[in-house]
Write a protein that holds these residues in place. Structure first.
Motif, PDB file in Angstrom:
ATOM      1  N   LEU A 139       0.869  -1.176   0.000  1.00 57.43           N
ATOM      2  CA  LEU A 139       0.000   0.000   0.000  1.00 57.43           C
ATOM      3  C   LEU A 139       0.905   1.225   0.000  1.00 57.43           C
ATOM      4  O   LEU A 139       1.786   1.333   0.851  1.00 57.43           O
ATOM      5  CB  LEU A 139      -0.864  -0.023   1.261  1.00 57.43           C
ATOM      6  N   GLN A 140       0.690   2.120  -0.971  1.00 54.93           N
ATOM      7  CA  GLN A 140       1.581   3.266  -1.098  1.00 54.93           C
ATOM      8  C   GLN A 140       0.872   4.574  -0.796  1.00 54.93           C
ATOM      9  O   GLN A 140      -0.311   4.593  -0.460  1.00 54.93           O
ATOM     10  CB  GLN A 140       2.169   3.282  -2.520  1.00 54.93           C
ATOM     11  N   MET A 155      -0.029   6.864  -2.925  1.00 58.07           N
ATOM     12  CA  MET A 155      -1.150   6.988  -3.840  1.00 58.07           C
ATOM     13  C   MET A 155      -2.017   5.754  -3.709  1.00 58.07           C
ATOM     14  O   MET A 155      -1.488   4.643  -3.648  1.00 58.07           O
ATOM     15  CB  MET A 155      -0.648   7.057  -5.276  1.00 58.07           C
ATOM     16  N   PRO A 156      -3.342   5.913  -3.681  1.00 61.93           N
ATOM     17  CA  PRO A 156      -4.188   4.719  -3.544  1.00 61.93           C
ATOM     18  C   PRO A 156      -4.122   3.817  -4.761  1.00 61.93           C
ATOM     19  O   PRO A 156      -4.398   2.623  -4.640  1.00 61.93           O
ATOM     20  CB  PRO A 156      -5.597   5.286  -3.346  1.00 61.93           C
ATOM     21  N   LEU A 157      -3.763   4.388  -5.962  1.00 56.60           N
ATOM     22  CA  LEU A 157      -3.620   3.588  -7.183  1.00 56.60           C
ATOM     23  C   LEU A 157      -4.861   2.772  -7.516  1.00 56.60           C
ATOM     24  O   LEU A 157      -4.758   1.653  -8.020  1.00 56.60           O
ATOM     25  CB  LEU A 157      -2.412   2.648  -7.095  1.00 56.60           C
ATOM     26  N   LEU A 158      -6.039   3.311  -7.202  1.00 52.27           N
ATOM     27  CA  LEU A 158      -7.266   2.657  -7.673  1.00 52.27           C
ATOM     28  C   LEU A 158      -7.327   2.851  -9.180  1.00 52.27           C
ATOM     29  O   LEU A 158      -7.014   3.928  -9.681  1.00 52.27           O
ATOM     30  CB  LEU A 158      -8.483   3.289  -7.001  1.00 52.27           C
ATOM     31  N   PHE A 159      -7.718   1.812  -9.902  1.00 51.10           N
ATOM     32  CA  PHE A 159      -7.751   1.923 -11.360  1.00 51.10           C
ATOM     33  C   PHE A 159      -8.877   2.865 -11.767  1.00 51.10           C
ATOM     34  O   PHE A 159     -10.051   2.590 -11.501  1.00 51.10           O
ATOM     35  CB  PHE A 159      -7.930   0.546 -11.990  1.00 51.10           C
ATOM     36  N   ARG A 176      -8.827  -3.425  -0.904  1.00 52.71           N
ATOM     37  CA  ARG A 176      -8.515  -4.114  -2.160  1.00 52.71           C
ATOM     38  C   ARG A 176      -7.258  -4.959  -1.992  1.00 52.71           C
ATOM     39  O   ARG A 176      -7.218  -6.117  -2.408  1.00 52.71           O
ATOM     40  CB  ARG A 176      -8.315  -3.089  -3.283  1.00 52.71           C
TER      41      ARG A 176
END
Lengths: 211, 577
Positions: free
Chosen positions: A81-82, A84-88, A146
């Motif tokens: 987990l970074q 940025m959430p990096l949700l697509f 996620r």
């Protein structure tokens, strides 16, 4: 249990970390603190198997007696987990969650798991919303769930709270700790905020620059 | 993309690009020295060159080529710079910027045909002003298109190249921090045009040098445009060579090959001369730049250029408007402004032919562009992996692909396509649809690669890495996460590649040997026939398809996810009910 033995990191001639060893119990969060540039993120990349080739790392990683350091990333079952959430951005929230749920489960179970996660986030009405329609705190929580839905064996957290505004941080931290305890997996948090480490209620390691 | 065998793939792609070109060059070079076994000539000699240099048509064509090509490049550059200097960052300029991509998509043959309809003595322009202003009751006896000086050709080239240069310049404005420089200059009291002349243009030039070389090389060697609107006696060198290559007297091939080699040398000389004169000019104006004068006489060059640029854009627009009018015309007597009677008969009569041409055009364009997109993705992934993923455009090292990709578009088509044809005959691929598609691919690939390059390399790889951690299906994640997120860039690159393919004339003609006609080849061939109704229909269709694809590329990607989700929820609801 995740254990790291004698981890060392060098960049060219310069040694950044020397002989670091630690163990993390399931459901426990170990926090690693230190100034930037000391190799905290490189440690995470070493553990997830995505270390840059310009860096030289040595040491062993064991997950319940299984050696991990020679496995490629996609064989490690690691969650990361970074900041940025990096949700697509091109998938709805529920699609983002379904993306992570393992495919060997029957599709009904997968659907149920995704809906449960939405309940947990108390945003069941946002199932078909796009990530951009969620607030920053909600995105961070969806990203955590996620990651956990992929059923990783261990979790790495790379300053996941630093982009959130202070009022939100406390809630998200508590949420993260609760979820990690429920999943009962070892977790490693890298941060430069002592508050983060304190909130995780686990052991804390301070990395100092080597002389 | 999980690319294994990186070296081998790099080598294969290099070969794919270079081999046909090298084969073509050799196939042109050998006959130029009288070595051509198919005609029983297998002794080297300089006879072709002696013939060439004693041929007055060669020199007349060469002179015309130099005049039209160089003048057109200079004017296009001037007008594009002037228009940019005048409009940059102004509110009214936005719509023009957004219109540029679809304008670039219009095949140049269609613009040339429209210009002929517009500018010829019986054309729309004369009709608009007759007889009330000019007093003409019949078309005047002018030679206003295909004039011996090539003025109409220059005009057509400028209309085609100016938007391209403008597009390239706009893309470079960010990297020279134009807005800040402009504000700094203006706060020092410099006029807008003076700031451009002294500060911005010198910074901009190095960034657009390569695209400018493409423009110069194109202007010196274009065949289809010159066939439609260029002079006949003599024609430009590329057209003369084209005629020689197609001459029933096969011995003319030797002259044509020697001529093609000299045309390539001419390009090298012109480019070298262009660069030298740029250096000379830069030195000459160096002192003037820092003389502190806030205004200068040559500012007027820019304001004049901006006016001319607007004027030529307007003419270009009229040239497009006239195409549908002619295709719907039944009776249109001079000097009426509009047709007296309209009809759909032209289209109906031409439908079987148009259908066949459209089929060929679309099939060739779709296959070659799809192939080019896939190869571009492989090339870019190799480039990304071999240099690590740097997010910043400026410090990315260049890869062998980055210069290789320019080879097909910098080399003149006339220089190696006829040589390549010999190879196709050897391979028994002459007149084959595969050969046509492969040649189109050679010209589509550079544009697709260059369009895709920056968005692809700027992609935030962390999304894909996260996807691979969540789900260990590397290939599927590449498709459903990375490519899906790059949809806008992919669509745009496809639209550009598609329009490049639709516009090809010489490659279709040479590889297809006339067996596979497209809207472009047929429109160019018939342009001289005078059947404006039919030619208008072809040019119209030729324009419509690329514009339609561009429109799709603009409209679909931003709405894709919304539509997909709406469709999905509709589907789920109906199955539940």
């Amino acid at each position: 249990m995740l254990s790291v033995n004698q981890f060392s990191l060098t960049l060219g001639q310069q040694t950044l970390i020397q002989g670091l060893s630690f163990q993390i119990q399931p459901g426990e969060v170990l926090s690693i603190m230190g100034p930037s540039g000391i190799g905290k993120s490189s440690l995470l990349h070493f553990l997830s198997g995505t270390l840059n080739r310009s860096l030289n790392a040595s040491g062993q990683v064991y997950l319940d007696k299984q050696a991990l350091q020679d496995r490629p990333t996609n064989k490690r079952k690691v969650g990361l987990l970074q900041q940025m959430p990096l949700l697509f951005p091109h998938m709805s929230i529920i699609e983002n969650l379904l993306f992570a749920i393992p495919e060997h489960m029957p599709s009904k179970t997968r659907q149920q798991k995704a809906l449960q996660a939405l309940e947990k986030l108390s945003i069941p009405d946002k199932a078909n919303a796009l990530p951009s329609e969620l607030s920053g705190g909600q995105q961070a929580r969806v990203a955590l769930l996620r990651t956990l839905l992929a059923e990783p064996d261990y979790l790495l957290l790379d300053e996941p709270f630093s982009k959130l505004d202070p009022a939100l941080r406390r809630d998200v931290r508590a949420f993260v700790l609760e979820q990690i305890r429920q999943s009962n997996i070892p977790a490693l948090l890298v941060t430069h905020d002592p508050e983060d480490a304190k909130a995780m209620q686990g052991p804390c390691l301070d990395l100092d620059p080597l002389k | 993309m999980p690319t294994k065998y990186r070296r081998m793939t790099t080598g294969l792609i290099c070969a794919l690009l270079l081999l046909p070109i090298l084969a073509g060059l050799v196939g042109t070079l050998l006959p130029a020295f009288h070595y051509f076994p198919p005609l029983g000539e297998n002794k080297f000699s300089f006879a072709a060159w002696q013939n060439l240099f004693s041929n007055t048509e060669f020199f007349a064509s060469l002179k015309l080529t130099l005049i039209t090509g160089i003048l057109a490049s200079i004017i296009a550059l001037w007008l594009a710079l002037a228009l940019l200097a005048w409009g940059y960052e102004k509110a009214f300029f936005r719509p023009i910027e957004n219109l540029l991509a679809p304008i670039l998509a219009i095949p140049h043959a269609a613009i040339a045909i429209g210009l002929v309809f517009l500018l010829s003595p019986s054309g729309w322009l004369v009709r608009l002003f007759s007889p009330w202003l000019t007093g003409f009751e019949r078309p005047p006896n002018w030679i206003s298109v295909q004039d011996p000086y090539g003025l109409s050709l220059i005009f057509a080239l400028v209309i085609k190249e100016m938007p391209y240069l403008l597009f390239v310049m706009l893309a470079s404005m960010k990297s020279i921090q134009a807005r800040d420089s402009l504000q700094a200059c203006q706060s020092l009291g410099y006029g807008r045009f003076t700031a451009w002349r002294k500060v911005l243009i010198p910074q901009l030039y190095p960034l657009i040098r390569l695209p400018l070389f493409i423009v110069i090389s194109f202007s010196l060697t274009v065949v289809d445009l010159a066939l439609i609107i260029g002079p006949n006696t003599p024609s430009t060198l590329a057209v003369t060579l084209f005629r020689w290559f197609n001459d029933p007297d096969l011995a003319m091939r030797f002259n044509a090959s020697a001529g093609a080699i000299s045309l390539m040398l001419v390009i090298v000389f012109v480019l070298a001369g262009w660069e030298l004169s740029h250096r000379f000019l830069a030195k000459l104006t160096r002192a003037e730049r820092s003389n502190g004068k806030r205004r200068g006489l040559s500012d007027h060059l820019l304001s004049l250029g901006a006016m001319l640029a607007c004027f030529s854009l307007l003419i270009g627009l009229l040239a497009l408007v006239i195409l549908p009018i002619w295709s719907l015309t039944k009776r249109w007597r001079f000097p009426d402004v509009f047709p007296a009677t309209w009809t759909l008969d032209n289209l109906e009569r031409a439908t079987p032919l148009l259908m066949e041409l459209t089929n060929n055009t679309l099939l060739i364009a779709l296959v070659s562009t799809l192939l080019a997109s896939v190869i571009s993705l492989i090339m870019l992934e190799i480039k990304r992996v071999s240099h690590g993923s740097s997010q910043y455009t400026s410090n990315r090292p260049s890869h062998v692909f980055d210069w290789l990709i320019y080879v097909p578009i910098l080399l003149p088509q006339i220089g190696f396509l006829f040589g390549l044809h010999v190879l196709l005959i050897h391979l028994n691929l002459n007149g084959d649809l595969i050969a046509v598609m492969m040649l189109h691919f050679l010209y589509v690939l550079p544009y697709v690669y260059l369009t895709l390059k920056n968005p692809y390399l700027a992609y935030h790889q962390a999304y894909l890495e996260q996807a691979n951690r969540l789900k260990p299906c590397v290939w599927r994640n590449y498709l459903t996460v990375k490519l899906a997120m790059l949809k806008p860039a992919l669509f745009t690159a496809f639209a550009i590649g598609f329009s490049v393919s639709v516009a090809q004339y010489l490659p279709t003609l040479i590889a297809g040997e006339g067996r596979y006609s497209t809207l472009t080849t047929e429109a160019v061939t018939r342009a001289a026939s005078g059947d404006r109704k039919q030619v208008g229909s072809m040019a119209l269709l030729q324009t419509l398809f690329p514009i339609f694809v561009f429109w799709l590329a603009l409209v679909v990607p931003p709405r894709w996810t919304k539509w997909r989700l709406a469709f999905k929820s509709l589907f789920i609801r109906t199955t539940r009910a």
